[in-house]
Write a protein that holds these residues in place. Sequence first.
Motif, mmCIF file in Angstrom:
data_model
loop_
_atom_site.group_PDB
_atom_site.id
_atom_site.type_symbol
_atom_site.label_atom_id
_atom_site.label_comp_id
_atom_site.label_asym_id
_atom_site.label_seq_id
_atom_site.Cartn_x
_atom_site.Cartn_y
_atom_site.Cartn_z
ATOM 1 N N THR A 136 0.829 -1.210 0.000
ATOM 2 C CA THR A 136 0.000 0.000 0.000
ATOM 3 C C THR A 136 0.860 1.255 0.000
ATOM 4 O OG1 THR A 136 -0.115 0.051 2.424
ATOM 5 C CG2 THR A 136 -1.878 -1.128 1.258
ATOM 6 N N LEU A 137 0.307 2.307 -0.552
ATOM 7 C CA LEU A 137 0.915 3.632 -0.533
ATOM 8 C C LEU A 137 -0.156 4.589 -0.038
ATOM 9 C CD1 LEU A 137 3.226 5.608 -1.230
ATOM 10 C CD2 LEU A 137 2.207 5.813 -3.498
ATOM 11 N N THR A 138 0.119 5.262 1.088
ATOM 12 C CA THR A 138 -0.840 6.195 1.675
ATOM 13 C C THR A 138 -0.320 7.610 1.494
ATOM 14 O OG1 THR A 138 -1.452 4.540 3.315
ATOM 15 C CG2 THR A 138 -2.071 6.820 3.787
ATOM 16 N N ILE A 139 -1.175 8.491 0.994
ATOM 17 C CA ILE A 139 -0.838 9.896 0.805
ATOM 18 C C ILE A 139 -1.710 10.692 1.764
ATOM 19 C CG2 ILE A 139 -0.749 11.823 -0.825
ATOM 20 C CD1 ILE A 139 -0.635 9.676 -3.079
ATOM 21 N N ASP A 140 -1.064 11.443 2.686
ATOM 22 C CA ASP A 140 -1.786 12.257 3.665
ATOM 23 C C ASP A 140 -1.463 13.721 3.463
ATOM 24 O OD1 ASP A 140 -3.196 10.340 5.254
ATOM 25 O OD2 ASP A 140 -1.283 9.757 6.161
ATOM 26 N N ALA A 141 -2.462 14.561 3.695
ATOM 27 C CA ALA A 141 -2.281 16.013 3.649
ATOM 28 C C ALA A 141 -2.589 16.571 5.027
ATOM 29 C CB ALA A 141 -3.203 16.636 2.607
ATOM 30 N N ALA A 142 -1.671 17.375 5.563
ATOM 31 C CA ALA A 142 -1.864 18.006 6.863
ATOM 32 C C ALA A 142 -2.507 19.368 6.681
ATOM 33 C CB ALA A 142 -0.518 18.144 7.577
ATOM 34 N N GLY A 143 -3.174 19.843 7.729
ATOM 35 C CA GLY A 143 -3.746 21.194 7.696
ATOM 36 C C GLY A 143 -4.875 21.304 6.711
ATOM 37 N N GLY A 144 -5.929 20.534 6.883
ATOM 38 C CA GLY A 144 -7.038 20.467 5.941
ATOM 39 C C GLY A 144 -7.581 21.800 5.478
ATOM 40 N N ALA A 145 -7.508 22.838 6.312
ATOM 41 C CA ALA A 145 -8.046 24.135 5.897
ATOM 42 C C ALA A 145 -7.022 24.933 5.104
ATOM 43 C CB ALA A 145 -8.492 24.933 7.123
ATOM 44 N N GLY A 146 -5.854 24.343 4.837
ATOM 45 C CA GLY A 146 -4.793 25.084 4.182
ATOM 46 C C GLY A 146 -5.141 25.623 2.809
ATOM 47 N N SER A 147 -6.116 25.036 2.147
ATOM 48 C CA SER A 147 -6.446 25.512 0.815
ATOM 49 C C SER A 147 -7.395 26.709 0.848
ATOM 50 C CB SER A 147 -7.058 24.388 -0.016
ATOM 51 O OG SER A 147 -8.276 23.990 0.560
ATOM 52 N N ASP A 148 -7.963 26.988 2.034
ATOM 53 C CA ASP A 148 -8.852 28.136 2.149
ATOM 54 C C ASP A 148 -8.043 29.417 2.231
ATOM 55 O OD1 ASP A 148 -11.317 26.853 2.107
ATOM 56 O OD2 ASP A 148 -11.245 26.427 4.238
ATOM 57 N N SER A 149 -8.580 30.460 1.709
ATOM 58 C CA SER A 149 -7.982 31.781 1.823
ATOM 59 C C SER A 149 -9.113 32.771 2.017
ATOM 60 C CB SER A 149 -7.199 32.134 0.553
ATOM 61 O OG SER A 149 -8.093 32.324 -0.529
ATOM 62 N N PHE A 150 -8.776 33.999 2.317
ATOM 63 C CA PHE A 150 -9.790 35.039 2.449
ATOM 64 C C PHE A 150 -10.673 35.061 1.212
ATOM 65 C CE2 PHE A 150 -11.546 39.197 1.884
ATOM 66 C CZ PHE A 150 -11.832 39.662 3.158
ATOM 67 N N GLU A 151 -10.050 35.029 0.046
ATOM 68 C CA GLU A 151 -10.813 35.163 -1.206
ATOM 69 C C GLU A 151 -11.703 33.959 -1.479
ATOM 70 O OE1 GLU A 151 -11.220 37.944 -2.590
ATOM 71 O OE2 GLU A 151 -9.569 39.005 -1.664
ATOM 72 N N THR A 152 -11.232 32.720 -1.198
ATOM 73 C CA THR A 152 -12.091 31.558 -1.460
ATOM 74 C C THR A 152 -13.258 31.521 -0.490
ATOM 75 O OG1 THR A 152 -10.709 30.075 -0.133
ATOM 76 C CG2 THR A 152 -10.292 30.125 -2.506
ATOM 77 N N VAL A 153 -13.008 31.869 0.780
ATOM 78 C CA VAL A 153 -14.114 31.916 1.747
ATOM 79 C C VAL A 153 -15.094 33.006 1.342
ATOM 80 C CG1 VAL A 153 -14.731 32.418 4.141
ATOM 81 C CG2 VAL A 153 -12.778 30.949 3.643
ATOM 82 N N ASN A 154 -14.578 34.184 1.018
ATOM 83 C CA ASN A 154 -15.415 35.322 0.625
ATOM 84 C C ASN A 154 -16.262 34.980 -0.605
ATOM 85 O OD1 ASN A 154 -16.182 38.152 0.878
ATOM 86 N ND2 ASN A 154 -15.002 38.458 -0.992
ATOM 87 N N LYS A 155 -15.648 34.343 -1.590
ATOM 88 C CA LYS A 155 -16.333 34.006 -2.841
ATOM 89 C C LYS A 155 -17.453 32.988 -2.621
ATOM 90 C CE LYS A 155 -14.537 31.107 -5.759
ATOM 91 N NZ LYS A 155 -13.644 30.423 -6.652
ATOM 92 N N ASN A 156 -17.270 32.104 -1.651
ATOM 93 C CA ASN A 156 -18.236 31.026 -1.441
ATOM 94 C C ASN A 156 -19.349 31.372 -0.459
ATOM 95 O OD1 ASN A 156 -17.050 29.184 -3.241
ATOM 96 N ND2 ASN A 156 -15.473 28.708 -1.749
ATOM 97 N N LEU A 157 -19.377 32.596 0.023
ATOM 98 C CA LEU A 157 -20.446 32.992 0.939
ATOM 99 C C LEU A 157 -21.761 33.142 0.172
ATOM 100 C CD1 LEU A 157 -18.521 35.583 3.119
ATOM 101 C CD2 LEU A 157 -19.305 33.306 3.813
ATOM 102 N N ASP A 158 -22.832 32.626 0.755
ATOM 103 C CA ASP A 158 -24.154 32.676 0.134
ATOM 104 C C ASP A 158 -24.918 33.872 0.706
ATOM 105 O OD1 ASP A 158 -26.662 32.299 -0.918
ATOM 106 O OD2 ASP A 158 -27.025 30.380 0.087
#
Length: 150
Positions: A63-85
Motif C-alpha cells: 500500500t501507498l498512503t498519501i496524507d495532507a496536513a492542515g485540511g483548511a490550508g487551501s482556504d484563503s480570504f478570497e475563497t471563503v469570501n467568494k463562497n459565501l451565500d
Amino acid sequence: MARPPITAKGELLFRQQLNAALDYVEGLGGGGGLTTEQVDDRVAALLVEGSNITLTYDDGAGTLTIDAAGGAGSDSFETVNKNLDASNATLGYSSGNLTTVTYANGITKTLAYTGDNLTTVTLSGSTPGGIDLVKTLSYTGSDLTGVAYS
C-alpha cells in the motif's frame, strides 16, 4: 512465406540473441511485463513528499498512503469570501455605506471606510482556521493601489 536458409553459424548467433532476449524478459518478470513488486517500487520512487504532504509506503502490505496536513490550508480570504451565500444575509448600513453583512452560516463581513474609500474588509465568526481574516485596501487619491491580507 518461407524462411531463408540459415547457416550453422547464423543459426547459433540467432539462438544466442534469442536466449539473451528471453533472459532479459524473464528478468523483468516474465511475459514482457514488470512484476507487481517492481511496479510498487517504481511508483514509490516517483512520488515525492511536499509541503504538508506525507507518503507512507508499506512494502509488505503493498500500500501507498498519501496524507495532507492542515485540511483548511487551501482556504484563503478570497475563497471563503467568494463562497459565501448572500441569499440569507442580513445587511447593515451606517452613513449610507454598507458596513456589515451577516451570513446564515455564522460568518460576518465587516467593511470599514476612509472617506468614500473602502479600506478594510474583515471576516469573523465561523471562519476556517489558519486564514488571514483582514483584507486591507490602499489608495493613492481615489485609485486603488494595493491589497494586503493579515
